[in-house]
Design an enzyme around this catalytic site. Structure first.
Site, short mmCIF file in Angstrom:
data_model
loop_
_atom_site.label_atom_id
_atom_site.label_comp_id
_atom_site.label_asym_id
_atom_site.label_seq_id
_atom_site.Cartn_x
_atom_site.Cartn_y
_atom_site.Cartn_z
N SER A 61 0.83 -1.21 0.00
CA SER A 61 0.00 0.00 0.00
C SER A 61 0.87 1.26 0.00
CB SER A 61 -0.98 0.00 1.18
OG SER A 61 -0.29 0.07 2.40
N ASN A 62 2.03 1.20 0.63
CA ASN A 62 2.96 2.35 0.54
C ASN A 62 3.51 2.50 -0.87
OD1 ASN A 62 3.50 3.86 3.16
ND2 ASN A 62 3.62 1.74 3.87
N LEU B 152 19.10 -5.58 4.72
CA LEU B 152 20.17 -5.48 3.71
C LEU B 152 21.54 -5.45 4.37
CD1 LEU B 152 18.36 -2.78 1.54
CD2 LEU B 152 18.78 -5.16 0.85
N ASN C 246 13.65 4.40 4.25
CA ASN C 246 12.75 3.36 4.76
C ASN C 246 11.61 4.02 5.51
OD1 ASN C 246 11.83 0.74 5.54
ND2 ASN C 246 12.83 0.97 7.52
N HIS D 222 9.06 3.19 8.72
CA HIS D 222 8.95 2.26 9.85
C HIS D 222 7.73 2.65 10.68
CE1 HIS D 222 10.35 -0.57 12.85
NE2 HIS D 222 10.06 0.34 13.77
N ASP E 269 17.00 0.23 11.56
CA ASP E 269 16.07 1.31 11.90
C ASP E 269 16.74 2.45 12.69
OD1 ASP E 269 14.01 -0.11 10.66
OD2 ASP E 269 13.51 -1.19 12.50
N GLU F 101 1.15 6.72 7.13
CA GLU F 101 2.35 6.38 6.34
C GLU F 101 2.19 6.81 4.88
OE1 GLU F 101 3.94 2.36 6.73
OE2 GLU F 101 2.98 2.18 8.69
C1 GRF Z 1 4.06 -0.71 6.83
O1 GRF Z 1 3.45 -0.55 8.07
C2 GRF Z 1 5.52 -0.36 6.92
O2 GRF Z 1 5.78 0.70 7.77
C3 GRF Z 1 6.08 -1.63 7.49
O3 GRF Z 1 5.38 -2.66 6.82
C4 GRF Z 1 4.11 -2.17 6.41
C5 GRF Z 1 4.02 -2.36 4.94
O4 GRF Z 1 2.74 -2.12 4.44
N1 GRF Z 1 7.51 -1.67 7.37
P1 GRF Z 1 2.48 -2.04 2.87
O5 GRF Z 1 3.08 -3.30 2.24
O6 GRF Z 1 3.11 -0.80 2.35
O7 GRF Z 1 0.99 -2.03 2.73
#
Ligand code: GRF
Length: 191
Positions: free
Chosen positions: A21-22, A98, A112, A114, A150, A179
């Site tokens: 989704s991001n 990584l 990244n 988080h 992180d 996010e």
């Molecule tokens: C998000 O909460 C991100 O912060 C974490 O994993 C999730 C990924 O969600 N690292 P998506 O695949 O972007 O929907």
């Protein structure tokens, strides 16, 4: 930075492992005139990643390396990144850590997202831990990636209130919505 158009945009690869989704929000952002980047490659370590569908939908090249032999797959990844002249990597729910060598190859060019207010709750199960710790707030952080998990320089954060009856699931949902806005905002801040 001045507005970039078309082929002048920063060529970006997004690394995913799951829903993506991001990734979707970054692709939508990349289509805006104000976006300094274009998304040219989607890489997943998981062939079942739902996010891979966005490669088809938006006609973006996808690559799958399972990272079981991490050293080998990192080499293949670096080759792909070079081949596609990628200048920036956005990790978005990428569940592999990584190596130092890989990160050094892209020093200062990996971001990244988080799902916690770093430096609190690095690593996995952030929502469970935030609730268990009786935190009033949690949130999300966009940061540069360095060789410590992180721990790279923070670019931007956003927070949400943890309610009385909050569960890891409800908290994850609230934070994920934040996010999707934070990642593009952070990119605009950096470039
Ligand atoms: C998000 O909460 C991100 O912060 C974490 O994993 C999730 C990924 O969600 N690292 P998506 O695949 O972007 O929907």
């Amino acid at each position: 930075m001045a507005l970039l158009t078309g082929s002048n945009k920063i060529k970006t690869a997004v690394f995913i492992s799951g829903t993506g989704s991001n990734l979707k929000s970054l692709i939508k952002f990349s289509k805006l005139k104000k976006s300094p980047l274009s998304i040219n490659l989607i890489l997943s370590n998981n062939p079942k990643s739902k996010g891979l569908q966005y490669g088809k939908i938006f006609k973006i090249k996808t690559k799958i390396f399972d990272f079981k032999k991490q050293h080998v797959d990192e080499k293949k990844t670096l080759f792909e990144l070079k081949k596609n002249r990628i200048d920036l990597i956005c990790l978005a729910g990428f569940m592999k850590i990584l190596s130092k060598t890989f990160i050094n190859n892209f020093d200062g060019k990996i971001l990244n997202i988080h799902p916690s207010l770093l430096p609190k709750f690095k690593g996995l199960n952030t929502h469970e831990r935030a609730i268990r710790n009786k935190e009033k707030y949690s949130g999300c952080t966009v940061h540069f990636v360095n060789s410590k998990l992180d721990s790279g320089k923070i670019v931007l954060q956003d927070k949400v209130r943890i309610n009385k009856n909050e569960t890891p699931k409800t908290l994850a949902k609230k934070i994920l919505a934040k996010e999707h806005k934070l990642y593009p905002k952070a990119i605009l801040k950096v470039f």
